[in-house]
Design a protein around this motif. Structure first.
Motif, PDB file in Angstrom:
ATOM      1  N   ASN A 196      16.855  -9.348  -4.372  1.00  0.00           N
ATOM      2  CA  ASN A 196      15.457  -9.673  -4.986  1.00  0.00           C
ATOM      3  C   ASN A 196      15.912 -10.341  -6.468  1.00  0.00           C
ATOM      4  O   ASN A 196      16.903 -10.933  -6.618  1.00  0.00           O
ATOM      5  CB  ASN A 196      14.885  -8.360  -5.333  1.00  0.00           C
ATOM      6  N   ARG A 197      14.787 -10.145  -7.243  1.00  0.00           N
ATOM      7  CA  ARG A 197      14.936 -11.143  -8.546  1.00  0.00           C
ATOM      8  C   ARG A 197      15.193 -10.609  -9.814  1.00  0.00           C
ATOM      9  O   ARG A 197      15.075  -9.312  -9.869  1.00  0.00           O
ATOM     10  CB  ARG A 197      13.349 -11.844  -8.391  1.00  0.00           C
ATOM     11  N   ILE A 198      15.826 -11.144 -10.596  1.00  0.00           N
ATOM     12  CA  ILE A 198      16.077 -10.728 -11.827  1.00  0.00           C
ATOM     13  C   ILE A 198      15.556 -11.660 -12.942  1.00  0.00           C
ATOM     14  O   ILE A 198      15.898 -12.849 -13.002  1.00  0.00           O
ATOM     15  CB  ILE A 198      17.631 -10.558 -12.300  1.00  0.00           C
ATOM     16  N   ALA A 199      14.622 -11.236 -14.014  1.00  0.00           N
ATOM     17  CA  ALA A 199      13.771 -12.109 -14.753  1.00  0.00           C
ATOM     18  C   ALA A 199      14.830 -13.147 -15.632  1.00  0.00           C
ATOM     19  O   ALA A 199      15.364 -12.496 -16.331  1.00  0.00           O
ATOM     20  CB  ALA A 199      12.968 -11.117 -15.543  1.00  0.00           C
ATOM     21  N   LYS A 200      14.229 -14.350 -15.199  1.00  0.00           N
ATOM     22  CA  LYS A 200      14.920 -15.434 -16.062  1.00  0.00           C
ATOM     23  C   LYS A 200      16.460 -15.278 -16.073  1.00  0.00           C
ATOM     24  O   LYS A 200      17.206 -16.113 -17.039  1.00  0.00           O
ATOM     25  CB  LYS A 200      14.587 -15.435 -17.555  1.00  0.00           C
ATOM     26  N   GLY A 201      17.009 -14.787 -14.965  1.00  0.00           N
ATOM     27  CA  GLY A 201      18.402 -14.758 -14.936  1.00  0.00           C
ATOM     28  C   GLY A 201      19.299 -14.020 -15.885  1.00  0.00           C
ATOM     29  O   GLY A 201      20.192 -14.419 -16.328  1.00  0.00           O
ATOM     30  N   LYS A 202      18.569 -12.867 -16.747  1.00  0.00           N
ATOM     31  CA  LYS A 202      19.227 -12.461 -17.870  1.00  0.00           C
ATOM     32  C   LYS A 202      19.172 -10.894 -17.598  1.00  0.00           C
ATOM     33  O   LYS A 202      18.239 -10.581 -17.025  1.00  0.00           O
ATOM     34  CB  LYS A 202      18.558 -12.873 -19.127  1.00  0.00           C
ATOM     35  N   PHE A 203      20.027 -10.390 -18.133  1.00  0.00           N
ATOM     36  CA  PHE A 203      20.082  -8.852 -18.404  1.00  0.00           C
ATOM     37  C   PHE A 203      21.287  -8.364 -19.233  1.00  0.00           C
ATOM     38  O   PHE A 203      22.241  -9.251 -19.530  1.00  0.00           O
ATOM     39  CB  PHE A 203      20.403  -8.105 -16.749  1.00  0.00           C
ATOM     40  N   ALA A 204      21.168  -7.012 -19.726  1.00  0.00           N
ATOM     41  CA  ALA A 204      22.024  -6.727 -20.807  1.00  0.00           C
ATOM     42  C   ALA A 204      22.827  -5.167 -20.169  1.00  0.00           C
ATOM     43  O   ALA A 204      22.327  -4.455 -19.400  1.00  0.00           O
ATOM     44  CB  ALA A 204      21.368  -6.207 -22.002  1.00  0.00           C
ATOM     45  N   LEU A 205      24.044  -5.286 -20.532  1.00  0.00           N
ATOM     46  CA  LEU A 205      24.849  -4.244 -20.341  1.00  0.00           C
ATOM     47  C   LEU A 205      25.760  -3.891 -21.499  1.00  0.00           C
ATOM     48  O   LEU A 205      26.300  -4.571 -22.050  1.00  0.00           O
ATOM     49  CB  LEU A 205      26.037  -4.380 -18.931  1.00  0.00           C
ATOM     50  N   PHE A 259       3.581   1.009  -4.601  1.00  0.00           N
ATOM     51  CA  PHE A 259       4.393  -0.264  -4.443  1.00  0.00           C
ATOM     52  C   PHE A 259       4.697  -0.937  -5.897  1.00  0.00           C
ATOM     53  O   PHE A 259       4.109  -0.475  -6.808  1.00  0.00           O
ATOM     54  CB  PHE A 259       3.677  -1.275  -3.452  1.00  0.00           C
ATOM     55  N   VAL A 260       5.495  -1.884  -6.036  1.00  0.00           N
ATOM     56  CA  VAL A 260       6.022  -2.647  -7.215  1.00  0.00           C
ATOM     57  C   VAL A 260       4.956  -4.018  -7.291  1.00  0.00           C
ATOM     58  O   VAL A 260       5.163  -4.888  -6.879  1.00  0.00           O
ATOM     59  CB  VAL A 260       7.509  -2.951  -7.227  1.00  0.00           C
ATOM     60  N   PRO A 261       3.722  -3.956  -8.251  1.00  0.00           N
ATOM     61  CA  PRO A 261       3.304  -5.185  -8.408  1.00  0.00           C
ATOM     62  C   PRO A 261       3.939  -6.087  -9.264  1.00  0.00           C
ATOM     63  O   PRO A 261       4.504  -5.504 -10.186  1.00  0.00           O
ATOM     64  CB  PRO A 261       2.052  -4.573  -9.131  1.00  0.00           C
ATOM     65  N   VAL A 262       3.646  -7.283  -9.017  1.00  0.00           N
ATOM     66  CA  VAL A 262       4.637  -8.311  -9.837  1.00  0.00           C
ATOM     67  C   VAL A 262       3.588  -9.332 -10.691  1.00  0.00           C
ATOM     68  O   VAL A 262       2.332  -9.399 -10.417  1.00  0.00           O
ATOM     69  CB  VAL A 262       5.369  -9.239  -8.854  1.00  0.00           C
ATOM     70  N   ASP A 263       4.086 -10.179 -11.434  1.00  0.00           N
ATOM     71  CA  ASP A 263       3.462 -11.087 -12.282  1.00  0.00           C
ATOM     72  C   ASP A 263       3.378 -12.236 -11.656  1.00  0.00           C
ATOM     73  O   ASP A 263       3.841 -12.461 -10.447  1.00  0.00           O
ATOM     74  CB  ASP A 263       3.524 -11.106 -13.681  1.00  0.00           C
ATOM     75  N   ALA A 264       2.804 -13.249 -12.388  1.00  0.00           N
ATOM     76  CA  ALA A 264       2.750 -14.682 -11.838  1.00  0.00           C
ATOM     77  C   ALA A 264       4.249 -15.350 -11.463  1.00  0.00           C
ATOM     78  O   ALA A 264       4.061 -16.139 -10.725  1.00  0.00           O
ATOM     79  CB  ALA A 264       2.112 -15.649 -12.908  1.00  0.00           C
ATOM     80  N   ILE A 265       5.180 -14.944 -12.115  1.00  0.00           N
ATOM     81  CA  ILE A 265       6.330 -15.387 -11.915  1.00  0.00           C
ATOM     82  C   ILE A 265       7.315 -14.479 -10.977  1.00  0.00           C
ATOM     83  O   ILE A 265       8.567 -14.409 -10.738  1.00  0.00           O
ATOM     84  CB  ILE A 265       7.352 -15.900 -12.990  1.00  0.00           C
ATOM     85  N   LEU A 266       6.680 -13.218 -10.397  1.00  0.00           N
ATOM     86  CA  LEU A 266       7.063 -12.264  -9.409  1.00  0.00           C
ATOM     87  C   LEU A 266       8.219 -11.556  -9.903  1.00  0.00           C
ATOM     88  O   LEU A 266       8.913 -11.216  -9.020  1.00  0.00           O
ATOM     89  CB  LEU A 266       7.655 -13.261  -8.059  1.00  0.00           C
ATOM     90  N   ILE A 267       7.902 -11.220 -11.258  1.00  0.00           N
ATOM     91  CA  ILE A 267       8.672 -10.151 -11.865  1.00  0.00           C
ATOM     92  C   ILE A 267       7.784  -9.016 -11.844  1.00  0.00           C
ATOM     93  O   ILE A 267       6.697  -8.883 -12.140  1.00  0.00           O
ATOM     94  CB  ILE A 267       9.329 -10.728 -13.067  1.00  0.00           C
ATOM     95  N   PRO A 268       8.336  -7.661 -11.830  1.00  0.00           N
ATOM     96  CA  PRO A 268       7.553  -6.611 -11.882  1.00  0.00           C
ATOM     97  C   PRO A 268       6.781  -6.466 -13.248  1.00  0.00           C
ATOM     98  O   PRO A 268       7.569  -6.443 -14.287  1.00  0.00           O
ATOM     99  CB  PRO A 268       8.522  -5.396 -11.670  1.00  0.00           C
ATOM    100  N   VAL A 269       5.692  -6.038 -13.366  1.00  0.00           N
ATOM    101  CA  VAL A 269       4.822  -5.856 -14.569  1.00  0.00           C
ATOM    102  C   VAL A 269       5.371  -4.687 -15.204  1.00  0.00           C
ATOM    103  O   VAL A 269       4.911  -4.471 -16.356  1.00  0.00           O
ATOM    104  CB  VAL A 269       3.374  -5.589 -14.211  1.00  0.00           C
ATOM    105  N   GLY A 270       5.864  -3.846 -14.519  1.00  0.00           N
ATOM    106  CA  GLY A 270       6.790  -2.348 -15.521  1.00  0.00           C
ATOM    107  C   GLY A 270       5.897  -1.163 -14.687  1.00  0.00           C
ATOM    108  O   GLY A 270       6.846  -0.143 -14.595  1.00  0.00           O
ATOM    109  N   ASP A 271       4.644  -1.395 -14.534  1.00  0.00           N
ATOM    110  CA  ASP A 271       4.230  -0.162 -13.943  1.00  0.00           C
ATOM    111  C   ASP A 271       4.295   0.068 -12.266  1.00  0.00           C
ATOM    112  O   ASP A 271       4.325  -1.114 -11.475  1.00  0.00           O
ATOM    113  CB  ASP A 271       2.705   0.242 -14.351  1.00  0.00           C
ATOM    114  N   LEU A 272       4.259   1.193 -11.864  1.00  0.00           N
ATOM    115  CA  LEU A 272       4.123   1.347 -10.275  1.00  0.00           C
ATOM    116  C   LEU A 272       2.498   1.341 -10.171  1.00  0.00           C
ATOM    117  O   LEU A 272       1.862   1.897 -11.012  1.00  0.00           O
ATOM    118  CB  LEU A 272       4.791   2.214  -9.608  1.00  0.00           C
ATOM    119  N   ALA A 273       2.097   1.018  -8.788  1.00  0.00           N
ATOM    120  CA  ALA A 273       0.761   1.052  -8.299  1.00  0.00           C
ATOM    121  C   ALA A 273       0.879   1.959  -7.069  1.00  0.00           C
ATOM    122  O   ALA A 273       1.371   1.849  -6.167  1.00  0.00           O
ATOM    123  CB  ALA A 273       0.055  -0.543  -8.110  1.00  0.00           C
TER     124      ALA A 273
END
Length: 348
Positions: free
Chosen positions: A81-90, A207-221
C-alpha cells in the motif's frame, strides 16, 4: 497424492533463472508459483460440476510478468500500500523512499519484492500438505528502507483445500514492514467477465477513507449505511456505482477495511462466492486490515492466457495487511520492526 513439480520458467532480462513450482493436493487443486516476485500464476479449482478452471488472474510467460502490470499474483514489500509522499520518520530521523505512484511510494517502490527473483529455501511434500519456502534479502537502504531485511514466505497447499501464506522477516536496524500477496481472483474462471455478480462478505465495522492523493485522512469511518457495508453478504454490483465521494474517487472499491476482532489474532475475516459456478473462498488472517479492490482500472489492454483480454472489474483482491500510510499515522497499529524481533503473519 500431494505433489510438487518443478519446471523452468525462463530467464529475466538480467539473465536470472526463474523456476515454476506447481503444488497439487489430493483432490486435484493446483497452485502454480514462480520464483520471480513469488508470483502465483494459477489457482486451479473445481466448480460445482467438478469442472477444473483457473481462478487467479496472471500471465503465462515471464516477459509479461517483467513488464509493467497491476502486480498480478505477486508478493508485495517492503511496504504494501501507500506511504504519503514517500517519507516517514523513525527515531526522529526522516527517510525518503522511491516515488512510484503520483506523489507517493506504493508497494515497496520502483523495484519492490514483486520484481526480484526469490531463492528457494525449502520444498516439502507429505500426505496432508505440500509447501514451498522462498526467501529474499533486501539490503540496507534498498528503495530507501532502513536495515538488511531477511524475508521468508512459505506457501502451503493442504489436503483441506486451504492455501496458507506465512510471512516472516528479521532486520538488523529499526525499520518498517508490511507484507502482502497481490493475487486477483475471478471465481467464474472467465477473466473476460466482471466480478459484479460475486457475493462478498467482510467482517468489518469500519474502513479507512482517503484523500485526493489516496492517503488516509486520519479518522476511520463507519460502514453503516454506506456502500462499504459488507457485514452481510451482498453482490459486489449492488452499490459499486452509487453516488458516494469515496466510491467516485476510486471508480469503485479500492479501500482498506478495518477488520473486526484484531485482538483474537488469526480469524475468519472475509468470504467471496460466485453463485453460478458455486465456487467460494474464505480468508483467515491475523492482520488488522484488508484491502478490497475490484479491478476498476483494467481497460482491456492486457491479454488473458488462452485468448481475450482482462476487462474492467474482471477481478478482485483481498489483500490482508496493515493500514495505508501507517508509519505516518501514529493512531494506526504499528508497522515498526526492531532488531531482535521477528515479523510473522499468516493468511489463508
Amino acid at each position: 497424492m500431494t505433489q510438487i513439480e518443478k519446471n523452468s520458467y525462463g530467464s529475466t532480462t538480467a539473465n536470472e533463472d526463474v523456476s515454476e513450482f506447481r503444488l497439487r493436493n489430493l483432490s486435484g487443486r493446483e497452485v502454480s508459483i514462480i520464483t520471480y516476485g513469488g508470483i502465483i500464476t494459477e489457482i486451479i479449482t473445481p466448480d460445482s460440476d467438478g469442472r477444473m478452471e483457473n481462478v487467479a488472474l496472471g500471465f503465462d510467460n515471464l516477459e509479461q510478468c517483467e513488464k509493467e502490470n497491476p502486480f498480478f499474483g505477486a508478493l508485495v514489500g517492503r511496504y504494501g500500500n501507500r506511504i504519503a509522499k514517500g517519507k516517514f520518520a523513525l527515531n526522529d530521523t526522516e527517510y525518503t523512499l522511491a516515488i512510484n505512484n503520483g506523489e507517493n511510494s506504493l508497494h515497496g517502490g520502483l523495484k519492490g519484492f514483486d520484481k526480484v527473483v526469490w531463492k528457494v529455501d525449502e520444498v516439502k511434500e507429505s500426505d496432508s500438505f505440500v509447501s514451498l519456502k522462498l526467501s529474499f534479502l533486501s539490503k540496507d537502504m534498498e528503495e530507501g528502507f532502513l536495515g538488511n531485511l531477511k524475508t521468508t514466505v512459505t506457501y502451503t497447499l493442504k489436503s483441506n483445500n486451504s492455501l496458507d501464506i506465512l510471512y516472516e522477516a528479521t532486520t538488523d536496524k529499526t525499520t518498517i514492514v508490511n507484507l502482502t500477496q497481490h493475487s486477483y481472483f475471478n471465481l467464474s474462471g472467465n477473466f473476460s467477465q466482471t466480478i459484479v455478480d460475486h457475493e462478498v462478505e467482510i467482517d468489518a465495522n469500519e474502513f479507512v477513507p482517503v484523500d485526493a492523493i489516496l492517503i488516509p485522512v486520519g479518522d476511520l469511518a463507519s460502514v453503516e449505511d454506506t456502500p462499504f457495508d459488507f457485514r452481510n453478504a451482498k453482490l459486489v454490483g449492488n452499490a459499486i456505482n452509487v453516488h458516494n465521494e469515496q466510491i467516485k474517487l476510486r471508480a469503485g472499491y479500492d479501500y482498506c477495511w478495518v477488520l473486526n476482532n484484531e485482538d483474537k489474532g488469526y480469524r475468519s475475516v472475509a468470504k467471496a462466492r460466485h453463485p453460478k459456478s458455486g465456487r467460494m473462498m474464505e480468508v483467515l488472517t491475523d492482520q488488522p486490515g484488508m484491502q478490497f479492490y475490484t479491478g476498476n482500472f483494467l481497460n482491456g489492454t492486457l491479454s488473458v492466457p488462452g485468448g481475450g483480454t482482462f476487462a474492467k472489474r474482471s477481478r478482485f483482491c483481498f489483500k490482508t495487511q496493515h493500514y495505508p500510510d501507517s508509519p505516518n499515522q501514529p493512531q494506526f497499529p504499528s508497522t515498526t520492526l526492531e532488531p531482535g524481533e521477528k515479523y510473522s503473519t499468516k493468511t489463508t
